[in-house]
Design a protein around this motif. Structure first.
Motif, mmCIF file in Angstrom:
data_model
loop_
_atom_site.group_PDB
_atom_site.id
_atom_site.type_symbol
_atom_site.label_atom_id
_atom_site.label_comp_id
_atom_site.label_asym_id
_atom_site.label_seq_id
_atom_site.Cartn_x
_atom_site.Cartn_y
_atom_site.Cartn_z
ATOM 1 N N TYR A 94 8.006 6.618 -7.944
ATOM 2 C CA TYR A 94 6.812 7.323 -8.814
ATOM 3 C C TYR A 94 6.654 6.549 -9.876
ATOM 4 O O TYR A 94 5.744 6.515 -10.276
ATOM 5 N N ARG A 152 5.635 11.787 -12.441
ATOM 6 C CA ARG A 152 5.073 12.563 -11.153
ATOM 7 C C ARG A 152 3.821 12.898 -11.357
ATOM 8 O O ARG A 152 2.968 13.674 -10.524
ATOM 9 N N LEU A 207 9.251 10.928 -2.177
ATOM 10 C CA LEU A 207 8.167 10.083 -1.676
ATOM 11 C C LEU A 207 8.801 9.033 -0.641
ATOM 12 O O LEU A 207 9.569 8.423 -1.034
ATOM 13 N N ARG A 260 13.281 6.635 -4.867
ATOM 14 C CA ARG A 260 12.492 7.648 -4.855
ATOM 15 C C ARG A 260 11.815 7.495 -6.128
ATOM 16 O O ARG A 260 10.695 7.617 -6.339
ATOM 17 N N ARG A 274 7.798 5.571 1.217
ATOM 18 C CA ARG A 274 6.777 4.471 1.075
ATOM 19 C C ARG A 274 6.612 3.841 2.437
ATOM 20 O O ARG A 274 7.357 3.820 3.300
ATOM 21 N N ALA A 293 4.294 12.063 0.788
ATOM 22 C CA ALA A 293 4.958 13.081 -0.044
ATOM 23 C C ALA A 293 5.585 14.214 0.730
ATOM 24 O O ALA A 293 4.838 14.727 1.784
ATOM 25 N N VAL A 335 1.903 5.842 0.321
ATOM 26 C CA VAL A 335 3.205 7.009 0.213
ATOM 27 C C VAL A 335 2.768 8.150 0.980
ATOM 28 O O VAL A 335 1.787 8.719 1.273
ATOM 29 N N VAL A 343 0.795 11.674 -9.345
ATOM 30 C CA VAL A 343 0.705 12.046 -7.907
ATOM 31 C C VAL A 343 0.432 13.561 -7.827
ATOM 32 O O VAL A 343 -0.440 13.755 -6.735
#
Length: 312
Positions: free
Chosen positions: A18, A279, A131, A14, A133, A106, A104, A282
């Protein structure tokens, strides 16, 4: 015990995800290329937001930037994507040897230990963001799909762009004051100032600027309630500018208007923010996607009102 080890093993993945995304965005910014401003004049696909070919849902947040880059770099002729399984469900398949794009999802979860502590302390349990994938393919990479999915998307009629943009701006009912020589949003008084259209070298830049400032406008406490208290030059200020930049790009793309760079002078600030927090991009893309959806909803509401009036 086995499940505990599995959870421990998944944690680095994880974190790496990111970092992978952030490193990719930083590399593009260092080259002077903003991921939300693509060279659409060289694109094979029509300008628009990427969508899932199966569900017809638009991709959001960081996935927009990931898939826009793929559309440009790999010359895809459509903005439609789907998973390997979705291609099979639609009666087609991904061609052998094709390489997909990693996007991805979230989400947040609450560890069992946190649930137990929260229950003991009589409070709401905390959550941990993560996240997940998964891989998608352009419909260009598939065969046997229904004809309407495999055909290239028709380009937007550019003669309709300005009226559509102006209709959306009016539909927001935002307090927009066309005066002065600078464009800005004042959160404490909830109004936008933009110079007259003739002050811009290209009239379409008035609309791009309006959508940038409307991006800020969505952050008001009565709307999406983002932190807009940061002073000029602060990381908080830079994060809000990053959100507004991407909001404008997403709204413009949805209307068929090619996004452009509004505040390239913030590039150094954005790089510092991304290097400090892997992060941040994102979060910013997610906030921009929500802001763009908030603005575009005004256009849909107006269209619905017109349809109801005609039906009556």
């Amino acid at each position: 015990m086995a499940s505990f080890r599995a959870r421990r093993a998944s944690a680095p993945e994880r974190t790496d995800l990111y970092q992978d995304i952030t490193d990719r965005i930083i590399a593009q910014l260092e080259q002077g290329r903003l991921p939300w401003v693509q060279p659409w004049d060289s694109a094979a696909a029509a300008l628009d937001l990427p969508v899932n070919a199966s569900t017809r849902a638009r991709y959001s947040g960081i996935n927009i930037l990931i898939l826009w880059s793929a559309m440009i770099e790999r010359g895809f002729t459509t903005n439609r994507f789907l998973t390997f399984r979705q291609a099979l469900e639609l009666g087609g398949n991904v061609r052998k040897g094709e390489r997909g794009m990693t996007v991805v999802y979230a989400h947040r979860y609450t560890p069992q230990r946190e649930r137990e502590r929260a229950r003991e302390e009589d409070r709401t349990p905390g959550t941990i963001p993560f996240l997940k994938r998964y891989t998608v393919f352009s419909t260009d990479q598939c065969e046997g799909l229904p004809e309407d999915l495999s055909a290239p998307v028709a380009p937007v009629d550019r003669s309709l762009m300005l009226p559509e943009a102006e209709a959306l701006i009016r539909a927001t009912s935002a307090d927009i004051r066309i005066v002065g020589g600078e464009a800005f949003y004042v959160p404490s008084r909830d109004y936008i100032q933009i110079p007259r259209p003739e002050a811009f070298p290209d009239p379409i830049n008035w609309h791009r600027t309006a959508f940038h400032e409307l991006g800020h406008w969505t952050g008001h406490p009565s709307r999406l309630s983002r932190d807009q208290a940061g002073r000029f030059g602060s990381p908080e200020y830079g994060r809000e500018e990053l959100c507004a930049e991407m909001t404008s790009a997403f709204v413009c793309a949805a209307l068929g208007i090619e996004p452009s760079v509004r505040h390239a002078d913030y590039l150094g600030s954005w790089l510092a923010i991304l290097r400090e927090d892997n992060r941040a991009i994102v979060r910013a893309a997610s906030a921009a996607s929500k802001a763009a959806d908030f603005l575009l909803a005004f256009a849909r509401a107006e269209e619905d009102a017109v349809d109801l009036a005609r039906a009556a």
